[in-house]
Design a protein around this motif. Structure first.
Motif: not given
Lengths: 104, 104
Positions: A24, A22, A13, A20, A55, A36-38, A97-99, A57, A40, A15
């Protein structure tokens, strides 16, 4: 599209912001890629090199594009574009959650 | 292996522990799959269905397998196995980047 087929995904990943945020990298056969990420919950500012299509998600956030004065509400299922060589701010009210698609 | 080629990756993340643990599924041509995930610092307990090989790509944690009495220190680059239909606990001291292989 709920999945991406025939792609290459990086094992490690990337970072940001003390973990907070991350993500890939997913690379397609034509050489184009997405992340594709997150995120927090929290507030973040990101710079762009390429033009980006973000986007969301899942989750709820507010975003502010560079030069804009009004925050926009963005919910899961919605997207927004960001010009190249610009920046944007995100206030993540929930887990996001994003793209992100990079447009070159 | 720093990347996985010719795979299918799910767009949406799976979210656990209020988003402190998130992962995405990577499926290979032979139908086998792995998850690539992130754990924020914290303590977690996971159950297994299949046998799992957990590779800690980055970070520092302690793990306790079901039935074990001693916590093991695991650092980025190290792995541990978990039997099927079992459980394990993780104390993530830092952000953990992991790759879980499901062995059926």
């Amino acid at each position: 599209m709920s999945e991406f087929k025939e792609v290459t995904v990086t094992k490690a990943a990337s970072v940001y912001f003390d973990g907070k945020v991350t993500s890939r990298k997913v690379t397609f056969n034509d050489g184009s890629f997405k992340t594709l990420g997150i995120m927090m919950p929290g507030e973040y500012k990101f710079g762009t090199n390429e033009e980006e299509l973000m986007e969301i998600t899942a989750g709820e956030c507010e975003i502010l594009l560079a030069g804009a004065t009004e925050w926009q509400n963005i919910s899961g299922g919605q997207s927004f574009g960001v010009p190249a060589n610009s920046s944007f701010e995100v206030r993540a009210k929930t887990l996001i959650d994003y793209c992100c698609t990079y447009i070159s």
